[in-house]
Design a protein around this motif. Structure first.
Motif, short mmCIF file in Angstrom:
data_model
loop_
_atom_site.label_atom_id
_atom_site.label_comp_id
_atom_site.label_asym_id
_atom_site.label_seq_id
_atom_site.Cartn_x
_atom_site.Cartn_y
_atom_site.Cartn_z
N VAL A 1 69.01 -18.38 40.45
CA VAL A 1 67.95 -18.52 39.46
C VAL A 1 67.28 -17.16 39.22
CG1 VAL A 1 67.39 -20.95 39.87
CG2 VAL A 1 66.28 -19.20 41.26
N TYR A 2 66.94 -16.94 37.98
CA TYR A 2 66.17 -15.75 37.64
C TYR A 2 64.71 -16.04 37.92
CZ TYR A 2 69.67 -12.86 35.33
OH TYR A 2 70.73 -12.05 35.07
N ALA A 3 64.12 -15.35 38.89
CA ALA A 3 62.68 -15.48 39.12
C ALA A 3 61.95 -14.65 38.08
CB ALA A 3 62.33 -15.00 40.52
N VAL A 4 62.56 -13.51 37.71
CA VAL A 4 61.99 -12.60 36.72
C VAL A 4 63.13 -12.10 35.86
CG1 VAL A 4 60.83 -10.36 36.42
CG2 VAL A 4 60.12 -11.87 38.28
N ARG A 5 62.91 -12.06 34.55
CA ARG A 5 64.01 -11.71 33.65
C ARG A 5 63.56 -10.71 32.58
NH1 ARG A 5 68.28 -16.16 32.28
NH2 ARG A 5 69.97 -14.72 31.92
N ASP A 6 64.14 -9.52 32.62
CA ASP A 6 63.91 -8.51 31.57
C ASP A 6 62.44 -8.29 31.25
OD1 ASP A 6 66.61 -8.06 31.29
OD2 ASP A 6 66.85 -9.55 29.70
N VAL A 7 61.65 -8.07 32.28
CA VAL A 7 60.22 -7.88 32.05
C VAL A 7 59.91 -6.42 31.73
CG1 VAL A 7 58.00 -7.79 33.26
CG2 VAL A 7 59.34 -9.90 33.26
N ASP A 8 59.27 -6.21 30.58
CA ASP A 8 58.73 -4.89 30.20
C ASP A 8 57.22 -4.98 30.30
OD1 ASP A 8 61.18 -3.77 29.43
OD2 ASP A 8 61.02 -4.60 27.40
N LEU A 9 56.62 -4.01 30.94
CA LEU A 9 55.17 -4.06 31.13
C LEU A 9 54.63 -2.67 31.36
CD1 LEU A 9 52.80 -6.12 31.70
CD2 LEU A 9 53.36 -5.88 34.11
N SER A 10 53.50 -2.34 30.71
CA SER A 10 52.82 -1.08 31.03
C SER A 10 51.38 -1.38 31.37
CB SER A 10 52.80 -0.12 29.85
OG SER A 10 54.01 -0.15 29.16
N VAL A 11 50.89 -0.73 32.39
CA VAL A 11 49.48 -0.85 32.75
C VAL A 11 48.88 0.55 32.68
CG1 VAL A 11 47.84 -1.75 34.43
CG2 VAL A 11 50.19 -2.64 34.39
N ALA A 12 47.84 0.71 31.87
CA ALA A 12 47.26 2.04 31.68
C ALA A 12 46.39 2.42 32.88
CB ALA A 12 46.41 2.05 30.41
N GLU A 13 46.14 3.71 33.02
CA GLU A 13 45.32 4.19 34.12
C GLU A 13 43.93 3.55 34.09
OE1 GLU A 13 44.43 8.52 34.69
OE2 GLU A 13 46.53 8.47 35.33
N GLY A 14 43.51 2.99 35.20
CA GLY A 14 42.18 2.40 35.29
C GLY A 14 42.07 1.01 34.72
N GLU A 15 43.19 0.50 34.20
CA GLU A 15 43.16 -0.82 33.58
C GLU A 15 43.35 -1.93 34.62
OE1 GLU A 15 45.20 -2.82 29.62
OE2 GLU A 15 46.53 -1.69 30.93
N LEU A 16 42.74 -3.10 34.36
CA LEU A 16 43.03 -4.27 35.18
C LEU A 16 43.85 -5.24 34.33
CD1 LEU A 16 40.72 -6.21 37.62
CD2 LEU A 16 42.43 -7.36 36.22
#
Ligand SMILES: Nc1ncnc2c1ncn2[C@@H]1O[C@H](COP(=O)(O)OP(=O)(O)O)[C@@H](O)[C@H]1O
Ligand SMILES: [Mg+2]
Length: 353
Positions: free
Chosen positions: A23-38
């Protein structure tokens, strides 16, 4: 724009499941988190939040894709070399060590000098409001205090990134609200880039700069709480964030949409006859006295007085509408059985094709 601090590119993780097979627990995830961001990963149990977080931490290795922190590819770097602090759901404090030693533990492992350790521990305990607690044992602390120790232990390294996995699940409702405000204010004060995992939409809305909604291993939408609430990309997001009416309508001439005999000018850019869903939040529905049989008039089936607001269930044609009003005060509320004319400002309606 602030430099991007965490970045996931097409990250995937498969597990061998004894019953379901691969099973795919996670599939092709693109994500960016900026500096200081929550940024919060929000979704139902089993959607892949923890697996995503654990890959950022380095506790799991992706099967595909890359992860970088501060521009450095860390996909195959050990957890203790990534500069991250991790706060777990179950605190994971050492029961036989004092609060001081719990927080100091990692610094001792790193071989830091005693003077430096004493200074660093005092500073973070102060930061989380536990300045006098050095000599206490974990069992002498409340759940909220234990979670603050776990937080102190995560930040004592001065990590570049903080990760939280459902940190408030073991606390009662009131303490959860208090703790999420503390986490939020600490995060902003030290300006640390943070990824936070929860299945609780209200917690996500309260704490986050931005929320990424996950469904079955994928991110289906990310945006501010307002974006997700007012312009959900899918029915899943509309239902997951807040309460909603999802009304089945049909596009008629001129981009108007017809719903239960009411024509709403929405400027829909779809062919006449197309089926659409209207996302209408309960508080967007206006109610006025009405006469049975007229267009847009429904009957109140249920009324629930909740103090600051009153919830209504209204039967309009074949559709049950959830409505709520917070402007009734002591008088002027509608009753069960009343016929009411419902209306919604078209500007507030969001369409899903
Ligand atoms: N170590 C593992 N072995 C097998 N399956 C796993 C493992 N970890 C997670 N999974 C599966 O991956 C999916 C996502 O899990 P998880 O990331 O823990 O979800 P969440 O944190 O959103 O509840 C689930 O179907 C879960 O059963
Ligand atoms: Mg989880």
């Amino acid at each position: 724009m602030a430099p991007i601090s965490i970045r996931l590119d097409r990250v995937s993780k498969r597990f061998d499941h004894t019953v379901k097979g691969e099973v795919y627990a996670v599939r092709d995830v693109d994500l960016s988190v900026a500096e200081g961001e929550l940024l919060t990963l929000l979704g139902p149990s089993g959607c892949g939040k923890s697996t995503t977080l654990r890959m950022i931490a380095g506790f799991e290795e992706p099967d595909g894709g890359t992860i970088s922190i501060d521009g450095r590819d860390v996909t195959h770097v050990l957890p203790n070399k990534r500069g991250i602090g991790f706060v777990f759901q179950n605190y994971a404090l050492f029961p036989h060590l004092s609060i001081f030693e719990n927080v100091a533990y990692g610094l001792r492992v790193q071989g830091k000098a005693e003077g430096e350790i004493v200074r660093a521990v005092a500073e973070v305990l102060e930061l989380v409001g536990l300045a006098k607690y050095e000599r206490q044992q974990p069992h002498q602390l409340s759940g909220g205090e234990q979670q603050r120790v776990a937080l102190a232990r995560a930040v004592v390294f001065q990590p570049k990134v903080l990760l939280f996995d459902e940190p408030l699940s073991n606390l009662d409702a009131k303490l959860r609200v208090e703790m999420r405000e503390q986490i939020r204010s600490l995060q902003k004060r030290i300006g640390i880039t943070t990824v936070y995992v929860t299945h609780d939409q209200e917690e996500a809305m309260a704490i986050s700069d931005r929320i990424a909604v996950m469904e079955r291993g994928q991110i289906v939408q990310d945006g501010t709480a307002r974006d997700l609430y007012y312009t959900p990309a899918t029915e899943f997001v509309a239902r997951f964030i807040g309460r909603t009416n999802l009304l089945a309508g049909r596009v008629v001439a001129g981009g108007d949409v017809e719903f239960e005999g009411v024509r709403v000018p929405l400027g829909a850019k779809l062919a006449a006859g197309s089926a659409v869903k209207l996302v209408v939040r309960p508080e967007m529905i206006d109610m006025a006295p009405g006469r049975a049989g007229e267009a847009g008039v429904g009957k109140i089936l249920q009324r629930t007085f909740l103090g600051e607001k009153t919830d209504y269930e209204i039967l309009l044609g074949g559709t049950r509408l959830q409505a709520c009003r917070s402007d009734a005060f002591r008088t002027g509320t509608f009753d069960v059985g009343d016929e009411v004319k419902v209306s919604v400002d078209p500007a507030n309606i969001h369409l899903l094709a």
